[in-house]
Motif scaffolding. Structure first.
Motif, mmCIF file in Angstrom:
data_model
loop_
_atom_site.group_PDB
_atom_site.id
_atom_site.type_symbol
_atom_site.label_atom_id
_atom_site.label_comp_id
_atom_site.label_asym_id
_atom_site.label_seq_id
_atom_site.Cartn_x
_atom_site.Cartn_y
_atom_site.Cartn_z
ATOM 1 N N VAL A 1 -8.992 6.013 11.337
ATOM 2 C CA VAL A 1 -8.398 6.719 10.203
ATOM 3 C C VAL A 1 -7.824 8.048 10.674
ATOM 4 N N GLU A 2 -6.559 8.282 10.341
ATOM 5 C CA GLU A 2 -5.904 9.520 10.766
ATOM 6 C C GLU A 2 -6.310 10.697 9.898
ATOM 7 N N SER A 3 -6.484 10.431 8.595
ATOM 8 C CA SER A 3 -6.793 11.534 7.684
ATOM 9 C C SER A 3 -7.598 11.039 6.496
ATOM 10 N N TRP A 4 -8.660 11.760 6.163
ATOM 11 C CA TRP A 4 -9.452 11.487 4.973
ATOM 12 C C TRP A 4 -9.091 12.475 3.873
ATOM 13 N N ASP A 5 -7.880 12.957 3.865
ATOM 14 C CA ASP A 5 -7.457 13.961 2.895
ATOM 15 C C ASP A 5 -7.304 13.324 1.516
ATOM 16 N N LEU A 6 -8.354 13.469 0.703
ATOM 17 C CA LEU A 6 -8.363 12.917 -0.660
ATOM 18 C C LEU A 6 -8.549 14.071 -1.635
ATOM 19 N N GLY A 7 -7.639 14.998 -1.583
ATOM 20 C CA GLY A 7 -7.811 16.277 -2.265
ATOM 21 C C GLY A 7 -7.782 16.253 -3.773
ATOM 22 N N LEU B 1 -5.287 1.530 4.799
ATOM 23 C CA LEU B 1 -5.479 1.818 3.379
ATOM 24 C C LEU B 1 -5.795 3.290 3.157
ATOM 25 N N ILE B 2 -6.749 3.822 3.926
ATOM 26 C CA ILE B 2 -7.146 5.225 3.753
ATOM 27 C C ILE B 2 -5.998 6.155 4.114
ATOM 28 N N ASN B 3 -5.285 5.847 5.184
ATOM 29 C CA ASN B 3 -4.152 6.685 5.574
ATOM 30 C C ASN B 3 -3.071 6.708 4.498
ATOM 31 N N CYS B 4 -2.872 5.581 3.849
ATOM 32 C CA CYS B 4 -1.898 5.542 2.746
ATOM 33 C C CYS B 4 -2.392 6.360 1.556
ATOM 34 N N LEU B 5 -3.688 6.235 1.251
ATOM 35 C CA LEU B 5 -4.247 6.962 0.106
ATOM 36 C C LEU B 5 -4.199 8.471 0.325
ATOM 37 N N LEU C 1 0.828 -1.211 0.000
ATOM 38 C CA LEU C 1 0.000 0.000 0.000
ATOM 39 C C LEU C 1 0.859 1.257 0.000
ATOM 40 N N GLU C 2 1.881 1.257 0.835
ATOM 41 C CA GLU C 2 2.750 2.435 0.907
ATOM 42 C C GLU C 2 3.519 2.654 -0.384
ATOM 43 N N LEU C 3 3.827 1.557 -1.076
ATOM 44 C CA LEU C 3 4.532 1.661 -2.351
ATOM 45 C C LEU C 3 3.619 2.195 -3.446
ATOM 46 N N TRP C 4 2.371 1.721 -3.471
ATOM 47 C CA TRP C 4 1.456 2.062 -4.557
ATOM 48 C C TRP C 4 0.733 3.389 -4.357
ATOM 49 N N ALA C 5 0.472 3.764 -3.123
ATOM 50 C CA ALA C 5 -0.397 4.913 -2.840
ATOM 51 C C ALA C 5 0.012 6.207 -3.550
ATOM 52 N N PRO C 6 1.290 6.563 -3.603
ATOM 53 C CA PRO C 6 1.634 7.847 -4.218
ATOM 54 C C PRO C 6 1.290 7.970 -5.696
#
Length: 430
Positions: free
Chosen positions: A319-325, A291-295, A267-272
């Motif tokens: 979930v730490e952040s829902w930042d899906l800007g 998953l959401i934190n990575c996204l 997940l950490e590899l693919w998310a960016p």
């Protein structure tokens, strides 16, 4: 015209023939100069057997050979001389669905070894338990390995239990579809094919785990895994963290009800880099917060679908952040875990998700349940132009609906309690 006349065989310099295989005359092998023959259907009668391909050494580009169940064994298959067709770049080998007790698919496929220049290979309807040695890491006399292969399609190979492929350095695309008996891919499968950019696995009922090292595919851009109902694991990540930079753009995992988690390192590899993500029908998936934190670290995610993932809402508090800007298209289904007791938590979660993409979202699909009698306030997004509401228990649209100034398209499905449509004033741009 039901069939070409036999006199066409006198055109000994004919190079291109575009006609259905069922219209070919007997003994087509006499046209030794032929370069184009899209399809050949193997027959039982003399003049229509696979040996007719033997003299057609100048065939170019693509060829589909059908009804290979009519070929007896390796010896007969070798009469096609596929190894002596250097200009053949695309080859489709197709067996009919009819189940002959005398079929000898493994022997036949062994005898159809293509030339090393082949680029695309499709095997359809094959019922052998293993694939031929020329696709595996086994010595094959003096023949060159198939290092020019860039695409392999395996479809409806119902007897195959394991896929073992040789190191194919240029393989870019691998499609595995409807292999009902497939139990595993070879242990070092991903380590041997670092250049894969497209991997698609569908309808493999017996497959329980992928081999380790999926994250070592340094060029992987498109990954689709669908309807593998017993898949429990994506395999373990490689030991060397940070060796590869992620390239994954598309990830679709659908109807894999036993899959429990997506490994953190992957997940950490693919998310960016991921831009398109579908998680659908994953009733056992547990690590949603990670998953959401990575996204949230992604600057490219534009399209997100989460359906049939029961633990989405219950895990939302972690979930730490829902930042899906960067998100433009969002599809959320809360029906699989809705209850009166969880309704407030679901409301909060949906609001958090929408607030995390409030400046970018353009298309929203929201599926609820009949007893869900509200719409989240955070739908009031100035950028929203397309809205689909399904199975929502509201009786009328809220007054703030008029705040959706950019809304152009509104779909309402199965909203059985809805008593009236919005006024033209409320939704003037639709």
């Amino acid at each position: 015209m039901t069939k070409l006349p036999n006199t066409v065989l006198y055109l000994i310099n004919l190079r291109r023939l575009y006609v259905g295989s069922d219209k070919l005359p007997a003994k087509i092998g006499r046209l030794a100069s032929l370069q184009t023959l899209p399809e050949f259907i193997v027959g039982n009668e003399k003049g229509y057997r696979i040996e007719e391909l033997g003299s057609l050494k100048n065939l170019r580009k693509s060829l589909m050979i059908q009804n290979l169940e009519r070929v007896c064994d390796k010896k007969e298959a070798m009469k096609a001389n596929m190894l002596e067709k250097p200009n053949m770049h695309e080859l489709v080998l197709k067996w009919d669905e009819i189940d002959f007790s005398e079929r000898n698919d493994e022997s036949v496929l062994e005898g159809l070894r293509p030339h090393a220049n082949l680029k695309e290979l499709t095997i359809y309807g094959y019922k052998g338990k293993r694939f031929p040695t020329w696709l595996q890491n086994e010595p094959q006399d003096s023949s060159l390995p198939l290092h020019n292969l860039i695409e392999i399609n395996l479809y409806n190979c119902s007897g195959c239990e394991e896929i073992t492929l040789d190191h194919l350095p240029n393989l870019r695309s691998l499609y595995i579809r409807v292999l009902k008996s497939l139990k595993c891919l070879s242990k070092r499968f991903f380590y041997n094919h670092h250049n894969l950019s497209k991997l698609r696995i569908e309808d493999c009922d017996m497959l329980e785990a992928l081999p380790d090292g999926l994250d070592t595919l340094k060029s992987l851009y498109n990954l689709m895994i669908e309807r593998c109902k017993n898949l429990k694991s994506m395999g373990n990540p490689s030991c060397g963290e940070g060796e590869n930079q992620g390239t994954l753009g598309w990830l679709i995992i659908r109807d894999c009800g036993e899959l429990m988690e997506l490994p953190r390192q992957m997940l950490e590899l693919w998310a960016p880099t991921i831009g398109f993500l579908v998680l659908d029908g994953l009733r056992s998936l547990t690590n949603i917060p990670m998953l959401i934190n990575c996204l949230a670290k992604s600057f490219h995610l534009e399209d997100l679908t989460i359906r049939g993932v029961p633990k989405l809402m219950s895990a939302a508090g972690s979930v730490e952040s829902w930042d899906l800007g960067s998100l433009r298209h969002l599809c959320i289904d809360v029906s699989v875990e809705w209850s009166i007791e969880t309704s407030d938590a679901i409301n909060d979660t949906v609001n958090d998700i929408l607030e995390g993409c409030c400046n970018s979202l353009e298309i929203l699909t929201l599926r609820g349940v009949e007893n869900w009698e509200w719409l989240p306030q955070s739908i009031q997004l100035t950028s929203l132009s397309w809205l689909e509401l399904e199975n929502i228990g509201i009786e009328e649209l809220p007054k703030w609906f008029g705040n959706l100034l950019a809304l152009e398209t509104l779909y309402l499905y199965s909203c059985t309690k809805l008593r009236c449509l919005p006024s033209a004033y409320t939704v003037g741009n639709i």
